[in-house]
Design a protein around this motif. Structure first.
Motif, short mmCIF file in Angstrom:
data_model
loop_
_atom_site.label_atom_id
_atom_site.label_comp_id
_atom_site.label_asym_id
_atom_site.label_seq_id
_atom_site.Cartn_x
_atom_site.Cartn_y
_atom_site.Cartn_z
N MET A 78 -2.80 -23.82 -5.53
CA MET A 78 -2.63 -22.96 -4.35
C MET A 78 -3.32 -21.62 -4.57
SD MET A 78 -1.22 -24.52 -1.92
CE MET A 78 -1.21 -23.06 -0.91
N GLY A 79 -3.19 -21.08 -5.78
CA GLY A 79 -3.84 -19.79 -6.07
C GLY A 79 -5.34 -19.86 -5.82
N ARG A 109 -1.79 -17.15 -16.15
CA ARG A 109 -1.73 -16.97 -17.60
C ARG A 109 -2.88 -17.69 -18.30
NH1 ARG A 109 4.24 -18.97 -18.19
NH2 ARG A 109 3.22 -20.52 -16.90
N PHE A 157 1.87 -17.78 -5.47
CA PHE A 157 2.23 -19.20 -5.53
C PHE A 157 2.29 -19.53 -7.01
CE2 PHE A 157 0.35 -19.19 -1.27
CZ PHE A 157 1.18 -20.05 -0.56
N THR A 158 3.45 -19.38 -7.62
CA THR A 158 3.57 -19.64 -9.06
C THR A 158 4.75 -20.57 -9.29
OG1 THR A 158 4.82 -17.58 -9.34
CG2 THR A 158 2.47 -17.48 -9.80
N ALA A 188 10.02 -18.26 -12.26
CA ALA A 188 10.06 -17.14 -13.22
C ALA A 188 8.90 -16.17 -12.95
CB ALA A 188 9.96 -17.68 -14.64
N GLY A 189 7.76 -16.73 -12.57
CA GLY A 189 6.60 -15.90 -12.26
C GLY A 189 6.87 -15.03 -11.04
N GLY A 238 5.10 -18.08 -1.59
CA GLY A 238 5.41 -19.45 -1.17
C GLY A 238 6.04 -20.26 -2.28
N THR A 239 6.38 -19.62 -3.39
CA THR A 239 6.95 -20.35 -4.53
C THR A 239 8.31 -20.92 -4.17
OG1 THR A 239 5.76 -18.94 -6.06
CG2 THR A 239 7.69 -20.08 -6.94
N THR A 240 8.52 -22.18 -4.52
CA THR A 240 9.79 -22.83 -4.15
C THR A 240 10.62 -23.11 -5.40
OG1 THR A 240 8.80 -25.03 -4.25
CG2 THR A 240 8.77 -23.92 -2.12
N PRO A 260 9.19 -21.17 2.29
CA PRO A 260 8.96 -22.40 1.54
C PRO A 260 7.77 -23.19 2.06
CG PRO A 260 10.84 -22.64 2.99
CD PRO A 260 10.41 -21.21 3.08
N ASN A 261 7.29 -22.83 3.25
CA ASN A 261 6.16 -23.57 3.84
C ASN A 261 5.44 -22.63 4.79
OD1 ASN A 261 4.54 -25.29 5.47
ND2 ASN A 261 5.77 -27.02 4.74
N PHE A 262 4.15 -22.42 4.57
CA PHE A 262 3.39 -21.50 5.42
C PHE A 262 2.61 -22.23 6.51
CE2 PHE A 262 4.24 -18.31 2.16
CZ PHE A 262 4.52 -17.24 2.98
N LYS A 279 5.13 -32.81 -7.93
CA LYS A 279 5.99 -31.73 -7.43
C LYS A 279 7.24 -31.62 -8.29
CE LYS A 279 8.04 -29.85 -3.23
NZ LYS A 279 7.55 -28.50 -3.51
N ARG A 308 -3.94 -29.09 1.99
CA ARG A 308 -3.16 -27.97 1.41
C ARG A 308 -3.70 -26.61 1.82
NH1 ARG A 308 0.05 -28.78 -3.17
NH2 ARG A 308 -0.87 -27.18 -4.48
N PHE A 368 -1.53 -24.13 3.92
CA PHE A 368 -0.53 -23.23 3.32
C PHE A 368 -1.19 -21.92 2.88
CE2 PHE A 368 0.84 -27.63 1.95
CZ PHE A 368 1.74 -27.79 2.99
N1 LIG Z 1 5.15 -22.22 0.74
C1 LIG Z 1 4.15 -23.10 0.84
O1 LIG Z 1 3.54 -23.25 1.91
C2 LIG Z 1 3.75 -23.90 -0.39
C3 LIG Z 1 2.68 -24.79 -0.35
C4 LIG Z 1 2.31 -25.44 -1.53
C5 LIG Z 1 2.99 -25.18 -2.71
N2 LIG Z 1 4.05 -24.32 -2.69
C6 LIG Z 1 4.77 -23.94 -3.92
O2 LIG Z 1 3.93 -23.01 -4.62
C7 LIG Z 1 4.19 -23.09 -6.02
C8 LIG Z 1 2.88 -23.32 -6.75
O3 LIG Z 1 2.34 -24.57 -6.35
P1 LIG Z 1 0.98 -25.11 -7.00
O4 LIG Z 1 0.81 -26.47 -6.44
O5 LIG Z 1 -0.10 -24.11 -6.87
O6 LIG Z 1 1.47 -25.24 -8.52
P2 LIG Z 1 0.58 -25.25 -9.83
O7 LIG Z 1 -0.73 -25.90 -9.58
O8 LIG Z 1 1.49 -25.76 -10.91
O9 LIG Z 1 0.27 -23.73 -10.06
C9 LIG Z 1 1.26 -22.83 -10.49
C10 LIG Z 1 0.55 -21.58 -10.97
O10 LIG Z 1 1.53 -20.62 -11.35
C11 LIG Z 1 1.16 -20.05 -12.61
N3 LIG Z 1 2.41 -19.70 -13.28
C12 LIG Z 1 3.42 -20.53 -13.61
N4 LIG Z 1 4.43 -19.84 -14.20
C13 LIG Z 1 4.03 -18.55 -14.24
C14 LIG Z 1 4.63 -17.37 -14.73
N5 LIG Z 1 5.85 -17.37 -15.31
N6 LIG Z 1 3.95 -16.21 -14.61
C15 LIG Z 1 2.72 -16.19 -14.03
N7 LIG Z 1 2.10 -17.29 -13.53
C16 LIG Z 1 2.75 -18.45 -13.65
C17 LIG Z 1 0.38 -21.17 -13.29
O11 LIG Z 1 -0.65 -20.70 -14.08
P3 LIG Z 1 -0.48 -20.36 -15.60
O12 LIG Z 1 0.42 -21.40 -16.19
O13 LIG Z 1 -1.88 -20.35 -16.12
O14 LIG Z 1 0.12 -19.00 -15.56
C18 LIG Z 1 -0.35 -21.83 -12.14
O15 LIG Z 1 -1.57 -21.15 -11.86
C19 LIG Z 1 5.22 -24.21 -6.17
O16 LIG Z 1 6.51 -23.61 -6.21
C20 LIG Z 1 5.07 -25.05 -4.91
O17 LIG Z 1 6.24 -25.75 -4.55
C21 LIG Z 1 4.44 -23.69 -1.56
#
Ligand SMILES: NC(=O)c1ccc[n+]([C@@H]2O[C@H](COP(=O)([O-])OP(=O)(O)OC[C@H]3O[C@@H](n4cnc5c(N)ncnc54)[C@H](OP(=O)(O)O)[C@@H]3O)[C@@H](O)[C@H]2O)c1
Length: 226
Positions: free
Chosen positions: A1-2, A22, A55-56, A59-60, A78-80, A103-105, A139, A193, A196
């Motif tokens: 997502m990032g 990180r 979107f992390t 804890a992030g 958007g972190t869930t 939770p969903n954009f 997920k 995706r 979002f």
């Molecule tokens: N609201 C919405 O519309 C929506 C849509 C899609 C996903 N989401 C949610 O968004 C979140 C991320 O989804 P994703 O698919 O992008 O997951 P992902 O691919 O696992 O990416 C998570 C990112 O967060 C970083 N991260 C994890 N823990 C961290 C911490 N403690 N401090 C700093 N950075 C941290 C990770 O990088 P590093 O490990 O390198 O730090 C990674 O870049 C999830 O909670 C997902 O459910 C929400």
């Protein structure tokens, strides 16, 4: 997502000041100098931004909320899968900065939330409600944050939630309302995706410069107080 957010920032009218993670996606070690615009922590960013889009993992997010509050940065997340203490960290930050957590954009899902609230108001004879959420096998949280938001929109009904993890499904949600002699179903299928990321960027534009407080996607999409 990032990466999606970063890729769409320019066309959404943002100047991208940096991507924080990180680890570098290419596996390169990060030393804080910002190679390719990537930084190992928020404190390494060269400039304090107007908006942080998060979107992390939970804890992030809690750490990002504290950093945003300390630096006067509007926070869109958007972190869930947040625990109560992580949600409390957002409440605390919202005393000092505007915070929009959703939770969903996707615009379609947020319209679904509004439609469900209206349906519950119009249909007092609903006897049971059910939600199905289907997502890719990677997920981490179940039920999905979106399923929980759909459940909240059905209040005071307490739906059964059936969460399934299959293949690479981006995100499918189905809500069923049972009434005497009829059923009503609403379905949403996320196909790409990028919806979002684009939604989070639009929300960020809307949020920047607003007073401190907690905002929802409905506040942004419909100008509604949720
Ligand atoms: N609201 C919405 O519309 C929506 C849509 C899609 C996903 N989401 C949610 O968004 C979140 C991320 O989804 P994703 O698919 O992008 O997951 P992902 O691919 O696992 O990416 C998570 C990112 O967060 C970083 N991260 C994890 N823990 C961290 C911490 N403690 N401090 C700093 N950075 C941290 C990770 O990088 P590093 O490990 O390198 O730090 C990674 O870049 C999830 O909670 C997902 O459910 C929400």
């Amino acid at each position: 997502m990032g990466r999606l957010v970063a890729g769409l920032a320019d066309e959404s009218g943002f100047e991208l000041l940096g991507v924080v993670s990180r680890h570098h996606p290419g596996g390169a070690a990060m030393d804080g100098s910002g190679q390719d615009g990537w930084y190992p922590g928020l404190e390494a960013l060269p400039t304090v931004p107007d908006v942080l889009i998060d979107f992390t993992l939970p804890a992030g997010l809690a750490a990002a909320a504290r950093w945003c509050a300390d630096h006067g940065v509007a926070l869109v997340s958007g972190t869930t899968g947040l625990e109560a203490n992580q949600s409390a960290a957002l409440d605390q930050a919202a005393e000092r900065i505007p915070v929009l957590h959703a939770p969903n954009f996707s615009p379609g899902v947020n319209a679904t939330l509004a439609l469900l609230r209206a349906a519950v108001r119009m249909l007092p004879e609903v006897s049971a409600t059910h939600i199905t959420d289907v997502h890719h096998v990677h997920k981490k949280d179940a039920p999905s944050g979106t399923a929980l938001a759909l459940a909240a929109a059905l209040a005071p009904h307490q739906p059964e939630i059936d969460s399934r993890r299959e293949g690479e499904v981006v995100g499918d949600h189905r809500v069923l309302l049972e009434l005497p002699g009829e059923t009503l179903a609403l379905e949403h299928h996320a196909i790409d995706r990028a919806i979002f990321a684009r939604g989070a960027l639009l929300a960020g534009r809307w949020l920047a410069g607003r007073p401190a407080g907690r905002y929802t996607a409905l506040d942004w999409i419909a100008g509604e107080d949720a």
